[in-house]
Motif scaffolding. Structure first.
Motif, PDB file in Angstrom:
ATOM      1  N   GLY A   1      60.848  18.774  10.576  1.00 56.96           N
ATOM      2  CA  GLY A   1      60.175  17.607  10.019  1.00 56.96           C
ATOM      3  C   GLY A   1      61.097  16.433   9.749  1.00 56.96           C
ATOM      4  O   GLY A   1      60.792  15.291  10.110  1.00 56.96           O
ATOM      5  N   LEU A   2      62.231  16.686   9.116  1.00 54.03           N
ATOM      6  CA  LEU A   2      63.147  15.584   8.803  1.00 54.03           C
ATOM      7  C   LEU A   2      63.747  14.953  10.060  1.00 54.03           C
ATOM      8  O   LEU A   2      63.788  13.725  10.155  1.00 54.03           O
ATOM      9  N   PRO A   3      64.196  15.738  11.039  1.00 52.55           N
ATOM     10  CA  PRO A   3      64.665  15.089  12.272  1.00 52.55           C
ATOM     11  C   PRO A   3      63.550  14.336  13.004  1.00 52.55           C
ATOM     12  O   PRO A   3      63.801  13.282  13.591  1.00 52.55           O
ATOM     13  N   ALA A   4      62.324  14.847  12.937  1.00 49.69           N
ATOM     14  CA  ALA A   4      61.210  14.130  13.569  1.00 49.69           C
ATOM     15  C   ALA A   4      60.936  12.814  12.851  1.00 49.69           C
ATOM     16  O   ALA A   4      60.659  11.798  13.494  1.00 49.69           O
ATOM     17  N   LEU A   5      61.000  12.815  11.524  1.00 46.91           N
ATOM     18  CA  LEU A   5      60.828  11.573  10.772  1.00 46.91           C
ATOM     19  C   LEU A   5      61.936  10.569  11.103  1.00 46.91           C
ATOM     20  O   LEU A   5      61.678   9.375  11.257  1.00 46.91           O
ATOM     21  N   PHE A   6      63.163  11.059  11.190  1.00 47.76           N
ATOM     22  CA  PHE A   6      64.286  10.183  11.541  1.00 47.76           C
ATOM     23  C   PHE A   6      64.078   9.574  12.922  1.00 47.76           C
ATOM     24  O   PHE A   6      64.301   8.377  13.131  1.00 47.76           O
ATOM     25  N   ALA A   7      63.626  10.389  13.877  1.00 47.99           N
ATOM     26  CA  ALA A   7      63.362   9.891  15.231  1.00 47.99           C
ATOM     27  C   ALA A   7      62.243   8.856  15.215  1.00 47.99           C
ATOM     28  O   ALA A   7      62.301   7.859  15.944  1.00 47.99           O
ATOM     29  N   LEU A   8      61.227   9.074  14.388  1.00 45.62           N
ATOM     30  CA  LEU A   8      60.151   8.098  14.273  1.00 45.62           C
ATOM     31  C   LEU A   8      60.676   6.781  13.708  1.00 45.62           C
ATOM     32  O   LEU A   8      60.296   5.701  14.175  1.00 45.62           O
ATOM     33  N   GLY A   9      61.559   6.854  12.719  1.00 47.05           N
ATOM     34  CA  GLY A   9      62.163   5.641  12.178  1.00 47.05           C
ATOM     35  C   GLY A   9      62.957   4.885  13.226  1.00 47.05           C
ATOM     36  O   GLY A   9      62.885   3.655  13.312  1.00 47.05           O
ATOM     37  N   LEU A  10      63.717   5.602  14.032  1.00 42.68           N
ATOM     38  CA  LEU A  10      64.471   4.948  15.107  1.00 42.68           C
ATOM     39  C   LEU A  10      63.542   4.316  16.132  1.00 42.68           C
ATOM     40  O   LEU A  10      63.793   3.227  16.643  1.00 42.68           O
ATOM     41  N   ARG A  11      62.453   5.014  16.415  1.00 40.11           N
ATOM     42  CA  ARG A  11      61.486   4.490  17.384  1.00 40.11           C
ATOM     43  C   ARG A  11      60.820   3.212  16.865  1.00 40.11           C
ATOM     44  O   ARG A  11      60.544   2.292  17.623  1.00 40.11           O
ATOM     45  N   LEU A  12      60.569   3.165  15.552  1.00 41.33           N
ATOM     46  CA  LEU A  12      59.979   1.963  14.973  1.00 41.33           C
ATOM     47  C   LEU A  12      60.937   0.777  15.038  1.00 41.33           C
ATOM     48  O   LEU A  12      60.497  -0.368  15.137  1.00 41.33           O
ATOM     49  N   LEU A  13      62.230   1.049  14.975  1.00 41.35           N
ATOM     50  CA  LEU A  13      63.210  -0.031  15.066  1.00 41.35           C
ATOM     51  C   LEU A  13      63.432  -0.513  16.494  1.00 41.35           C
ATOM     52  O   LEU A  13      63.920  -1.618  16.702  1.00 41.35           O
ATOM     53  N   ASN A  14      63.081   0.309  17.476  1.00 47.49           N
ATOM     54  CA  ASN A  14      63.320  -0.030  18.874  1.00 47.49           C
ATOM     55  C   ASN A  14      62.037   0.178  19.672  1.00 47.49           C
ATOM     56  O   ASN A  14      61.900   1.159  20.396  1.00 47.49           O
ATOM     57  N   PRO A  15      61.070  -0.743  19.554  1.00 52.35           N
ATOM     58  CA  PRO A  15      59.810  -0.559  20.282  1.00 52.35           C
ATOM     59  C   PRO A  15      60.019  -0.679  21.782  1.00 52.35           C
ATOM     60  O   PRO A  15      60.971  -1.310  22.247  1.00 52.35           O
ATOM     61  N   SER A  16      59.124  -0.069  22.533  1.00 52.69           N
ATOM     62  CA  SER A  16      59.252  -0.113  23.990  1.00 52.69           C
ATOM     63  C   SER A  16      58.900  -1.505  24.493  1.00 52.69           C
ATOM     64  O   SER A  16      58.061  -2.209  23.940  1.00 52.69           O
ATOM     65  N   GLY A  17      59.549  -1.866  25.547  1.00 55.83           N
ATOM     66  CA  GLY A  17      59.347  -3.188  26.131  1.00 55.83           C
ATOM     67  C   GLY A  17      58.652  -3.068  27.472  1.00 55.83           C
ATOM     68  O   GLY A  17      58.259  -1.980  27.899  1.00 55.83           O
ATOM     69  N   PRO A  18      58.502  -4.179  28.135  1.00 61.53           N
ATOM     70  CA  PRO A  18      57.853  -4.138  29.452  1.00 61.53           C
ATOM     71  C   PRO A  18      58.732  -3.410  30.461  1.00 61.53           C
ATOM     72  O   PRO A  18      59.954  -3.496  30.417  1.00 61.53           O
ATOM     73  N   SER A  19      58.086  -2.671  31.343  1.00 66.05           N
ATOM     74  CA  SER A  19      58.850  -1.973  32.380  1.00 66.05           C
ATOM     75  C   SER A  19      58.837  -2.840  33.632  1.00 66.05           C
ATOM     76  O   SER A  19      57.787  -3.147  34.185  1.00 66.05           O
ATOM     77  N   GLY A  20      60.004  -3.230  34.039  1.00 70.14           N
ATOM     78  CA  GLY A  20      60.147  -4.092  35.205  1.00 70.14           C
ATOM     79  C   GLY A  20      61.582  -4.071  35.651  1.00 70.14           C
ATOM     80  O   GLY A  20      62.357  -3.186  35.268  1.00 70.14           O
TER      81      GLY A  20
END
Length: 84
Positions: A23-42
């Motif tokens: 749970g804690l590593p998954a929460l940490f990964a979610l926090g990192l994902r929120l800081l780095n949203p996905s961008g356009p693929s091109g």
């Protein structure tokens, strides 16, 4: 109840292990994902030029998640130090 296995203790250990172990590593990964949203693929040149930012909501949620993870780590250290 089995005299060899305390089932009440076993389920508590399993729940705490799942929460802290996954749970804690998954929460940490979610926090990192929120800081780095996905961008356009091109093409690489275009993607680097228009890279999205987290924004105020993503940064706030990531900060709250990181604070929760740090609080859990602090609580774990507190429990270990106090021999509970």
């Amino acid at each position: 109840m089995n005299s060899w296995v305390n089932l009440d203790a076993v389920w508590k250990i399993v729940v705490v292990g799942l929460v802290t172990g996954a749970g804690l590593p998954a929460l940490f990964a979610l926090g990192l994902r929120l800081l780095n949203p996905s961008g356009p693929s091109g093409p690489a040149d275009e993607a680097a030029a228009v890279r999205p930012t987290a924004g105020p909501v993503g940064s706030t949620l990531a900060g709250l998640i990181f604070a929760l993870v740090l609080a859990a780590i602090g609580w774990g250290i507190y429990v270990i130090v106090n021999h509970r």
